[in-house]
Design a protein around this motif. Structure first.
Motif, PDB file in Angstrom:
ATOM      1  N   LEU A 245       0.856  -1.219   0.010  1.00 50.76           N
ATOM      2  CA  LEU A 245       0.072  -0.036  -0.002  1.00 50.76           C
ATOM      3  C   LEU A 245       1.009   1.234  -0.041  1.00 50.76           C
ATOM      4  O   LEU A 245       1.952   1.168   0.367  1.00 50.76           O
ATOM      5  CB  LEU A 245      -0.763   0.144   1.446  1.00 50.76           C
ATOM      6  CG  LEU A 245      -1.956  -1.010   1.522  1.00 50.76           C
ATOM      7  CD1 LEU A 245      -2.871  -0.942   2.793  1.00 50.76           C
ATOM      8  CD2 LEU A 245      -2.814  -1.218   0.029  1.00 50.76           C
ATOM      9  N   PRO A 246       0.210   2.269  -0.352  1.00 52.87           N
ATOM     10  CA  PRO A 246       1.122   3.660  -0.320  1.00 52.87           C
ATOM     11  C   PRO A 246       1.549   3.872   1.123  1.00 52.87           C
ATOM     12  O   PRO A 246       0.659   3.665   1.918  1.00 52.87           O
ATOM     13  CB  PRO A 246       0.082   4.766  -0.684  1.00 52.87           C
ATOM     14  CG  PRO A 246      -1.162   3.917  -1.529  1.00 52.87           C
ATOM     15  CD  PRO A 246      -1.254   2.539  -0.847  1.00 52.87           C
ATOM     16  N   PHE A 247       2.847   4.246   1.311  1.00 59.45           N
ATOM     17  CA  PHE A 247       3.432   4.352   2.797  1.00 59.45           C
ATOM     18  C   PHE A 247       3.367   5.745   3.328  1.00 59.45           C
ATOM     19  O   PHE A 247       3.457   6.069   4.202  1.00 59.45           O
ATOM     20  CB  PHE A 247       4.749   3.658   2.306  1.00 59.45           C
ATOM     21  CG  PHE A 247       5.106   3.282   3.987  1.00 59.45           C
ATOM     22  CD1 PHE A 247       4.640   2.266   4.650  1.00 59.45           C
ATOM     23  CD2 PHE A 247       6.285   4.228   4.509  1.00 59.45           C
ATOM     24  CE1 PHE A 247       5.203   1.995   5.892  1.00 59.45           C
ATOM     25  CE2 PHE A 247       6.640   3.829   5.746  1.00 59.45           C
ATOM     26  CZ  PHE A 247       6.247   2.748   6.444  1.00 59.45           C
ATOM     27  N   VAL A 248       3.615   6.618   2.023  1.00 62.81           N
ATOM     28  CA  VAL A 248       3.790   8.068   2.754  1.00 62.81           C
ATOM     29  C   VAL A 248       2.812   9.010   2.140  1.00 62.81           C
ATOM     30  O   VAL A 248       2.258   8.612   1.030  1.00 62.81           O
ATOM     31  CB  VAL A 248       5.030   8.759   2.306  1.00 62.81           C
ATOM     32  CG1 VAL A 248       6.388   8.076   3.301  1.00 62.81           C
ATOM     33  CG2 VAL A 248       5.541   8.481   0.905  1.00 62.81           C
ATOM     34  N   GLU A 253      -3.418   7.320   3.961  1.00 56.56           N
ATOM     35  CA  GLU A 253      -4.548   7.427   4.698  1.00 56.56           C
ATOM     36  C   GLU A 253      -5.651   6.484   3.891  1.00 56.56           C
ATOM     37  O   GLU A 253      -6.686   6.760   3.480  1.00 56.56           O
ATOM     38  CB  GLU A 253      -4.987   8.657   4.717  1.00 56.56           C
ATOM     39  CG  GLU A 253      -4.245   9.520   5.396  1.00 56.56           C
ATOM     40  CD  GLU A 253      -4.144   9.457   6.978  1.00 56.56           C
ATOM     41  OE1 GLU A 253      -5.251   9.065   7.496  1.00 56.56           O
ATOM     42  OE2 GLU A 253      -3.288  10.028   7.655  1.00 56.56           O
ATOM     43  N   ILE A 254      -5.290   5.304   3.669  1.00 49.56           N
ATOM     44  CA  ILE A 254      -6.234   4.262   3.155  1.00 49.56           C
ATOM     45  C   ILE A 254      -6.914   3.458   4.007  1.00 49.56           C
ATOM     46  O   ILE A 254      -6.323   2.764   4.680  1.00 49.56           O
ATOM     47  CB  ILE A 254      -5.311   3.684   1.962  1.00 49.56           C
ATOM     48  CG1 ILE A 254      -6.296   2.751   1.049  1.00 49.56           C
ATOM     49  CG2 ILE A 254      -4.194   2.590   2.551  1.00 49.56           C
ATOM     50  CD1 ILE A 254      -5.607   1.990  -0.087  1.00 49.56           C
ATOM     51  N   THR A 255      -8.347   3.491   3.791  1.00 54.85           N
ATOM     52  CA  THR A 255      -9.064   2.809   4.925  1.00 54.85           C
ATOM     53  C   THR A 255     -10.075   1.701   4.145  1.00 54.85           C
ATOM     54  O   THR A 255     -10.303   0.714   4.607  1.00 54.85           O
ATOM     55  CB  THR A 255     -10.076   3.612   5.639  1.00 54.85           C
ATOM     56  OG1 THR A 255     -10.628   4.630   4.989  1.00 54.85           O
ATOM     57  CG2 THR A 255      -9.117   4.386   7.093  1.00 54.85           C
ATOM     58  N   ARG A 303       1.199  -4.471   9.798  1.00 54.77           N
ATOM     59  CA  ARG A 303       0.917  -3.556   8.509  1.00 54.77           C
ATOM     60  C   ARG A 303      -0.201  -2.952   8.379  1.00 54.77           C
ATOM     61  O   ARG A 303      -0.346  -2.100   7.697  1.00 54.77           O
ATOM     62  CB  ARG A 303       1.590  -4.116   7.233  1.00 54.77           C
ATOM     63  CG  ARG A 303       2.993  -4.468   7.301  1.00 54.77           C
ATOM     64  CD  ARG A 303       3.886  -3.142   6.960  1.00 54.77           C
ATOM     65  NE  ARG A 303       5.199  -3.612   6.468  1.00 54.77           N
ATOM     66  CZ  ARG A 303       5.979  -2.478   6.229  1.00 54.77           C
ATOM     67  NH1 ARG A 303       5.904  -1.509   6.426  1.00 54.77           N
ATOM     68  NH2 ARG A 303       7.314  -2.852   5.579  1.00 54.77           N
ATOM     69  N   ASN A 304      -1.225  -3.642   8.875  1.00 56.89           N
ATOM     70  CA  ASN A 304      -2.785  -3.148   8.922  1.00 56.89           C
ATOM     71  C   ASN A 304      -2.960  -2.053   9.740  1.00 56.89           C
ATOM     72  O   ASN A 304      -4.018  -1.310   9.570  1.00 56.89           O
ATOM     73  CB  ASN A 304      -3.720  -4.325   9.409  1.00 56.89           C
ATOM     74  CG  ASN A 304      -3.695  -5.756   8.366  1.00 56.89           C
ATOM     75  OD1 ASN A 304      -3.701  -5.361   6.985  1.00 56.89           O
ATOM     76  ND2 ASN A 304      -3.273  -6.821   8.784  1.00 56.89           N
ATOM     77  N   ASN A 305      -1.864  -1.824  10.710  1.00 54.90           N
ATOM     78  CA  ASN A 305      -1.982  -0.438  11.405  1.00 54.90           C
ATOM     79  C   ASN A 305      -0.928   0.242  11.223  1.00 54.90           C
ATOM     80  O   ASN A 305      -0.694   1.261  12.252  1.00 54.90           O
ATOM     81  CB  ASN A 305      -2.572  -1.088  12.848  1.00 54.90           C
ATOM     82  CG  ASN A 305      -3.633  -1.475  13.050  1.00 54.90           C
ATOM     83  OD1 ASN A 305      -4.573  -0.992  12.535  1.00 54.90           O
ATOM     84  ND2 ASN A 305      -3.854  -2.731  13.551  1.00 54.90           N
ATOM     85  N   TRP A 306      -0.317   0.289  10.201  1.00 51.94           N
ATOM     86  CA  TRP A 306       0.943   1.310  10.127  1.00 51.94           C
ATOM     87  C   TRP A 306       1.388   1.317   8.749  1.00 51.94           C
ATOM     88  O   TRP A 306       1.222   0.485   8.178  1.00 51.94           O
ATOM     89  CB  TRP A 306       2.349   0.375  10.947  1.00 51.94           C
ATOM     90  CG  TRP A 306       3.482   1.220  10.962  1.00 51.94           C
ATOM     91  CD1 TRP A 306       4.515   1.613  10.244  1.00 51.94           C
ATOM     92  CD2 TRP A 306       3.572   2.466  12.099  1.00 51.94           C
ATOM     93  NE1 TRP A 306       5.243   2.182  10.388  1.00 51.94           N
ATOM     94  CE2 TRP A 306       4.937   3.069  11.516  1.00 51.94           C
ATOM     95  CE3 TRP A 306       3.103   2.887  13.038  1.00 51.94           C
ATOM     96  CZ2 TRP A 306       5.381   4.212  12.387  1.00 51.94           C
ATOM     97  CZ3 TRP A 306       3.696   4.038  13.641  1.00 51.94           C
ATOM     98  CH2 TRP A 306       4.874   4.497  13.654  1.00 51.94           C
ATOM     99  N   GLY A 310      -6.164   0.743  10.412  1.00 50.17           N
ATOM    100  CA  GLY A 310      -7.326   0.551   9.616  1.00 50.17           C
ATOM    101  C   GLY A 310      -7.338   0.217   8.448  1.00 50.17           C
ATOM    102  O   GLY A 310      -7.880   0.309   7.454  1.00 50.17           O
ATOM    103  N   ARG A 311      -5.841  -0.329   8.014  1.00 51.24           N
ATOM    104  CA  ARG A 311      -5.878  -0.653   6.302  1.00 51.24           C
ATOM    105  C   ARG A 311      -5.905  -2.120   6.294  1.00 51.24           C
ATOM    106  O   ARG A 311      -5.987  -2.968   7.427  1.00 51.24           O
ATOM    107  CB  ARG A 311      -4.272  -0.291   6.179  1.00 51.24           C
ATOM    108  CG  ARG A 311      -3.491   1.056   6.888  1.00 51.24           C
ATOM    109  CD  ARG A 311      -2.329   0.953   6.398  1.00 51.24           C
ATOM    110  NE  ARG A 311      -1.696   1.992   5.510  1.00 51.24           N
ATOM    111  CZ  ARG A 311      -0.770   2.004   4.792  1.00 51.24           C
ATOM    112  NH1 ARG A 311      -0.081   1.013   4.669  1.00 51.24           N
ATOM    113  NH2 ARG A 311      -0.667   3.179   4.032  1.00 51.24           N
TER     114      ARG A 311
END
Ligand code: G3I
Length: 335
Positions: A245-248, A253-255, A303-306, A310-311
């Motif tokens: 997922l996009p990291f920065v 902010e991907i939910t 990684r679902n929370n960082w 909520g990713r």
């Protein structure tokens, strides 16, 4: 389906990290997957100082004991994580009433902590991440921390000394992220040499291996493996994952979960990059003794929370339904 631990049996140990207590953390199906695929287990959180000694002298070993029982029952190589970290470490270590504790008092507490925790799992825990992430990311040498502030530069040496005293037979690891990066790598070498000069035993360097899709630093990883091995250390890949997922930036902010159409090409690229990493690890099987994923499957990944909560992330070889992903097949050359 082939098992990772069998596929790489003559190369290195193969593992994953998860947290105690079982069964809250791993239900029976997850346990079955774990035991089918892996032969080494790292305690994700339950051995961190904040979890085992939240107040001075009050030890809470229940979760770690459950995990250690699981490791003993199933003959797993168990890794203890971690004895000294700037994170997850209670303030009481560094306080003397309202004042900052003296060097002597903090050292006494560190020694007591290490002896209690390492001593309890002697014979079950095969290796300890003695110190975690003490090198600074910026131009400084050591990361600013309460440990550095209260004890001084030799806090790392002291921790390794105490761990050796507590269990002379356990493997002692220095663990960090981005330590394949040449700048951080050179600072790590400086630290390792100073530990050697101080007479400390360090057996292994852990490269965490938290990578981002399309940004895996393959060249630096290979150089680092060769350089740390040349210095006389076992190399361990200790917290492997590959974030898709996009990291920065605002995109991080991907939910909403990605659609199957969005996800498919990412998983294919992930598969190629994981395969390339494992062929590199295999090429250096004489230097690498363990490869551990940071969590057994996508549904349990940190990684679902960082970096945002909520990713729905997909960084590992097994999906949320515990099915092998394209990356699993690419790594094992199976279909
Ligand atoms: O267990 C509590 C739960 O009761 C509470 O409701 C919830 C509210 O946020 O928090 C839960 O604790 C969280 C814990 O993970 C268990 O899920 C903590 O907030 C959270 O900070 C903690 O994060 C861990 C993180 O280290 C910080 O300790 C991650 O799980 C863990 O994967 C991560 O691991 C680190 C390694 O130790 C070192 N290298 C990097 C790696 C990833 O950050």
């Amino acid at each position: 389906m082939v098992a990772l631990k069998d596929f790489f049996a003559s190369d290195f140990l193969l593992g994953a990290a998860f947290d105690g207590p079982i069964p809250d953390r791993l239900n029976p199906a997850e346990q079955a997957l774990f035991l089918q695929q892996f032969n080494t287990l790292t305690a994700e959180n339950c051995l961190k100082p904040g979890r085992v000694q939240p107040e001075e002298g009050r030890f809470t070993f229940q979760d770690a004991d459950t995990l250690a029982d699981f490791a003993r029952t199933h003959h797993l190589h168990m890794v203890g994580h971690t004895l000294l970290w700037h994170n997850n470490c209670p303030e009481w270590f560094f306080k003397d009433g309202e004042k900052q504790a003296s060097r002597e008092l903090v050292l006494k507490r560190l020694r007591a902590h290490i002896h209690a925790v390492v001593g309890r799992y002697k014979g079950t825990i095969a290796g300890w991440d003695v110190c975690n992430e003490v090198i600074a990311d910026n131009e400084k040498y050591l990361r600013p921390s309460h440990w550095l502030e209260t004890i001084g530069d030799d806090f790392v040496a002291q921790a390794f000394r105490f761990a050796h005293e507590a269990d002379p037979n356990v493997l002692l690891h220095y663990n960090d992220y981005d330590n394949e990066n040449p700048i951080k790598r050179d600072k790590t070498l400086r630290l390792l040499r100073s530990l050697r000069e101080a007479g400390c035993r360090v057996d292994a360097v852990g490269l965490q291996g938290h990578f981002l899709l399309d940004k895996v630093p393959f060249g630096d990883v290979e150089d680092a493996i060769e350089i740390y091995a040349r210095e006389g250390y076992q190399v361990m890949i200790t917290e492997l994952d590959l974030d898709v997922l996009p990291f920065v930036g605002p995109e991080a902010e991907i939910t909403q979960p990605l659609s199957p159409e969005q996800l498919a090409p990412l998983l294919l690229r992930q598969a190629e990059q994981y395969a390339k990493l494992f062929s590199l690890f295999r090429k250096h099987r004489d230097k690498i003794t363990r490869v551990t994923f940071w969590n057994p499957h996508d549904g349990r990944s940190w990684r679902n929370n960082w970096p945002t909560k909520g990713r729905t992330n997909h960084p590992l070889l097994f999906d949320r339904e515990l099915r092998p992903k394209a990356a699993f097949y690419a790594v094992t050359g199976s279909s």
